[in-house]
Design a protein around this motif. Structure first.
Motif, short mmCIF file in Angstrom:
data_model
loop_
_atom_site.label_atom_id
_atom_site.label_comp_id
_atom_site.label_asym_id
_atom_site.label_seq_id
_atom_site.Cartn_x
_atom_site.Cartn_y
_atom_site.Cartn_z
N THR A 56 39.60 -19.85 10.44
CA THR A 56 40.74 -19.68 11.34
C THR A 56 42.04 -19.65 10.52
N PRO A 57 43.03 -18.91 10.98
CA PRO A 57 44.29 -18.82 10.24
C PRO A 57 45.12 -20.09 10.36
N ASN A 58 46.21 -20.12 9.67
CA ASN A 58 47.14 -21.25 9.70
C ASN A 58 47.98 -21.16 10.97
N PHE A 59 47.49 -21.75 12.06
CA PHE A 59 48.16 -21.63 13.35
C PHE A 59 49.53 -22.30 13.34
N VAL A 60 49.64 -23.42 12.64
CA VAL A 60 50.92 -24.12 12.57
C VAL A 60 51.97 -23.24 11.90
N GLY A 61 51.60 -22.69 10.74
CA GLY A 61 52.53 -21.82 10.03
C GLY A 61 52.89 -20.59 10.82
N LEU A 62 51.88 -19.95 11.44
CA LEU A 62 52.14 -18.77 12.26
C LEU A 62 53.02 -19.10 13.46
N GLY A 63 52.77 -20.28 14.06
CA GLY A 63 53.56 -20.70 15.21
C GLY A 63 55.02 -20.90 14.85
N ILE A 64 55.26 -21.52 13.70
CA ILE A 64 56.64 -21.74 13.25
C ILE A 64 57.33 -20.40 12.98
N ILE A 65 56.62 -19.50 12.33
CA ILE A 65 57.18 -18.17 12.04
C ILE A 65 57.52 -17.44 13.33
N PHE A 66 56.61 -17.52 14.31
CA PHE A 66 56.82 -16.82 15.57
C PHE A 66 58.03 -17.38 16.33
N VAL A 67 58.12 -18.69 16.42
CA VAL A 67 59.23 -19.33 17.16
C VAL A 67 60.56 -19.03 16.49
N VAL A 68 60.65 -19.25 15.18
CA VAL A 68 61.90 -19.02 14.45
C VAL A 68 62.29 -17.55 14.52
N SER A 69 61.32 -16.65 14.33
CA SER A 69 61.60 -15.21 14.38
C SER A 69 62.06 -14.78 15.76
N SER A 70 61.44 -15.34 16.80
CA SER A 70 61.84 -15.01 18.17
C SER A 70 63.28 -15.44 18.45
N ILE A 71 63.63 -16.64 17.98
CA ILE A 71 65.00 -17.14 18.17
C ILE A 71 65.99 -16.24 17.44
N VAL A 72 65.66 -15.87 16.20
CA VAL A 72 66.55 -15.01 15.42
C VAL A 72 66.68 -13.64 16.09
N ALA A 73 65.55 -13.07 16.55
CA ALA A 73 65.57 -11.76 17.18
C ALA A 73 66.43 -11.76 18.45
N ILE A 74 66.24 -12.78 19.29
CA ILE A 74 67.01 -12.88 20.54
C ILE A 74 68.50 -13.08 20.24
N THR A 75 68.79 -13.94 19.25
CA THR A 75 70.19 -14.18 18.86
C THR A 75 70.84 -12.90 18.35
N MET A 76 70.09 -12.13 17.56
CA MET A 76 70.65 -10.89 17.02
C MET A 76 70.84 -9.84 18.11
N LEU A 77 69.95 -9.79 19.09
CA LEU A 77 70.13 -8.85 20.19
C LEU A 77 71.41 -9.16 20.96
N TYR A 78 71.64 -10.44 21.16
CA TYR A 78 72.88 -10.85 21.83
C TYR A 78 74.09 -10.49 20.96
N HIS A 79 73.95 -10.69 19.66
CA HIS A 79 75.04 -10.37 18.73
C HIS A 79 75.31 -8.87 18.74
N TYR A 80 74.26 -8.06 18.77
CA TYR A 80 74.44 -6.61 18.88
C TYR A 80 75.21 -6.26 20.14
N SER A 81 74.81 -6.85 21.26
CA SER A 81 75.43 -6.53 22.55
C SER A 81 76.92 -6.84 22.57
N LYS A 82 77.32 -7.86 21.79
CA LYS A 82 78.73 -8.27 21.76
C LYS A 82 79.54 -7.50 20.72
N ASN A 83 78.88 -6.89 19.75
CA ASN A 83 79.60 -6.31 18.61
C ASN A 83 79.27 -4.85 18.34
N GLU A 84 78.78 -4.16 19.36
CA GLU A 84 78.44 -2.74 19.16
C GLU A 84 79.67 -1.94 18.73
N HIS A 85 80.82 -2.27 19.28
CA HIS A 85 82.05 -1.53 18.95
C HIS A 85 82.44 -1.72 17.48
#
Length: 268
Positions: free
Chosen positions: A233-262
């Protein structure tokens, strides 16, 4: 207010799904448009990569560890790395590449790094065919753990989306980041277990094991090997941390894009 802005921005991206499909399709066609072998390079390129590094490590450097099948170890690492490195390189340049279109028509700018990340996903799926051929040729049959393959692919995709959003945005304002990333990617290649077990830093006299242990690329690459080659089985803890942190970064950046497109349009 913030939720409304984010919601409207996501609706705009969904509304432009036809454009996303077009960008992915055109990106795939453009890769080998003028080559004689065309899409066959999707299979040939990872195969040639494996042959080159196998010759370097086994023949030239005389690797003698035969505890496991190194050719299979190598092909899995290189196919996974190819998706990671090509996605990072292409996504970081994506907005600049389509600057002409962006200056003429309003489009959600985040759609461009997203399209390149998805394009490279298709290349990775073709690379899995090469992996399957190596597994079959060497008599390695993955166990039930292979059911986790879609999960690892999802984690990798979200991880690369997050990096793509960040680099795509930063590169608009700091053009030098593209040159810097070339060297950073090279460092991660040798610090990750792509062609060497545990990475070149593992077990060094400078006690740099932590760079490998906490390296998200190492976690992802090893997870592919765990389910395809080692039947564990893979490293679920490591994958879980990567997924959570990446999701937070992705959502934060989408919001940042929406505010700074101009700001992006002005910088272009």
């Amino acid at each position: 207010m913030q939720k409304t802005i984010m919601k409207n921005y996501l609706k705009e991206i969904i509304k432009r799904k036809d454009l996303l499909y077009y960008l992915v399709k055109s990106g795939l066609k453009a890769e080998h448009r003028n080559s004689y072998l065309g899409y066959f390079w999707w299979l040939l390129d990872p195969l040639l990569n494996v042959l080159v590094y196998y010759f370097l490590v086994v023949i030239v450097l005389g690797r003698e560890n035969d505890d496991f099948n190194y050719a299979v170890f190598l092909v899995i690492g290189l196919v996974a790395w190819r998706w990671i490195s090509s996605s990072i390189n292409s996504a970081s340049k994506s907005i600049l590449r389509y600057s002409t279109i962006i200056n003429q028509v309003y489009l959600p700018k985040s759609i461009f790094p997203l399209s390149f990340t998805i394009s490279q996903l298709f290349n990775f799926l073709f690379g899995l065919i090469v992996v399957a051929l190596f597994l079959a040729f060497n008599g390695i049959v993955p166990g039930w753990e292979i059911i986790f393959l879609p999960l690892i692919i999802l984690v990798t995709l979200v991880f690369l989306m997050a990096i793509g959003f960040v680099l795509g945005y930063v590169n608009v304002f700091v053009r030098d980041i593209d040159n810097v990333m070339t060297h950073i990617i090279r460092i991660f290649f040798y610090a990750s277990p792509i062609i060497w077990e545990g990475g070149r830093l593992k077990g060094s006299e400078y006690n740099l094991d932590w760079i490998v242990d906490y390296n998200p690329i190492a976690v992802i690459v090893n997870s592919y090997r765990d389910i395809l080659m080692f039947n564990t089985t893979p490293n679920f803890v490591g994958l879980g941390i990567i997924f959570v942190v990446s999701s937070i970064v992705a959502i934060t950046m989408l919001y940042h894009y929406s505010k700074n497109e101009h700001k992006i349009i002005k910088a272009l």
